[in-house]
Design a protein around this motif. Structure first.
Motif, mmCIF file in Angstrom:
data_model
loop_
_atom_site.group_PDB
_atom_site.id
_atom_site.type_symbol
_atom_site.label_atom_id
_atom_site.label_comp_id
_atom_site.label_asym_id
_atom_site.label_seq_id
_atom_site.Cartn_x
_atom_site.Cartn_y
_atom_site.Cartn_z
ATOM 1 N N GLU A 54 0.783 -1.263 -0.005
ATOM 2 C CA GLU A 54 -0.064 0.032 0.188
ATOM 3 C C GLU A 54 0.860 1.383 0.102
ATOM 4 N N ALA A 55 1.813 1.349 0.963
ATOM 5 C CA ALA A 55 2.753 2.420 0.691
ATOM 6 C C ALA A 55 3.475 2.637 -0.351
ATOM 7 N N PHE A 56 4.011 1.586 -1.108
ATOM 8 C CA PHE A 56 4.824 1.564 -2.256
ATOM 9 C C PHE A 56 3.905 1.960 -3.366
ATOM 10 N N TYR A 57 2.896 1.670 -3.707
ATOM 11 C CA TYR A 57 2.011 1.696 -4.713
ATOM 12 C C TYR A 57 1.347 3.285 -4.738
ATOM 13 N N SER A 58 1.458 3.951 -3.411
ATOM 14 C CA SER A 58 0.705 5.275 -3.279
ATOM 15 C C SER A 58 1.876 6.333 -3.144
ATOM 16 N N SER A 59 3.083 5.803 -3.254
ATOM 17 C CA SER A 59 4.148 6.706 -3.279
ATOM 18 C C SER A 59 4.429 7.556 -4.574
ATOM 19 N N ASP A 60 4.914 8.778 -4.301
ATOM 20 C CA ASP A 60 5.310 9.506 -5.476
ATOM 21 C C ASP A 60 6.213 9.039 -6.359
ATOM 22 N N ALA A 61 7.159 8.466 -5.637
ATOM 23 C CA ALA A 61 8.180 7.652 -6.313
ATOM 24 C C ALA A 61 8.006 6.733 -7.410
ATOM 25 N N TRP A 62 6.810 6.034 -6.970
ATOM 26 C CA TRP A 62 6.314 5.006 -8.100
ATOM 27 C C TRP A 62 5.358 5.705 -8.996
ATOM 28 N N ARG A 63 4.646 6.462 -8.550
ATOM 29 C CA ARG A 63 3.536 7.034 -9.587
ATOM 30 C C ARG A 63 4.059 7.955 -10.225
ATOM 31 N N GLN A 64 5.294 8.560 -10.109
ATOM 32 C CA GLN A 64 5.726 9.728 -10.955
ATOM 33 C C GLN A 64 7.251 9.250 -11.608
ATOM 34 N N GLY A 65 7.352 7.791 -11.140
ATOM 35 C CA GLY A 65 8.566 7.055 -11.718
ATOM 36 C C GLY A 65 8.160 6.009 -12.955
#
Length: 111
Positions: free
Chosen positions: A70-81
């Motif tokens: 949950e933390a990873f897939y909602s992170s900006d690093a993932w979403r904008q990466g």
């Protein structure tokens, strides 16, 4: 230990780039977020001619699995990466989660 195996059926002609983005961009982000990646890559066999890939991850418990995911897939690093480069190449996916001994994850890693 919880072992998660994800398989991806990929859109035609996207397999090489999917695996490259997974290995060079997505996996380092997952590991930076504390998610243990056991292995990932392209399937050795193309079922019905489809390009396919996999991702195997390990977690200490189901609670850790849910929380870290949950933390990873909602992170900006993932979403904008690498999110778009990964998601845009997936036709469908399937996930199974198993309760296995620690040695099972290490066996996959040693390959």
């Amino acid at each position: 230990m919880i072992l998660e195996i994800r398989t991806y059926r990929l859109k035609p002609g996207t397999g090489d780039e999917f695996v490259r983005v997974m290995r060079e961009e997505s996996v380092p982000l997952l590991e930076k977020a504390g998610i243990r990646v056991v292995d990932c890559g392209a399937s050795l066999v193309a079922e019905d001619g489809h390009e396919e890939a996999y991702l195997i991850r390990a977690f200490a418990s189901l609670e850790e699995h849910r929380g870290q995911e949950e933390a990873f897939y909602s992170s900006d690093a993932w979403r904008q990466g690498p999110r778009e480069a990964i998601v845009s190449r997936i036709d469908s996916s399937h996930t199974i989660v198993l309760d296995v001994p620690e040695e099972a994850a290490e066996a996959f890693r040693r390959g």
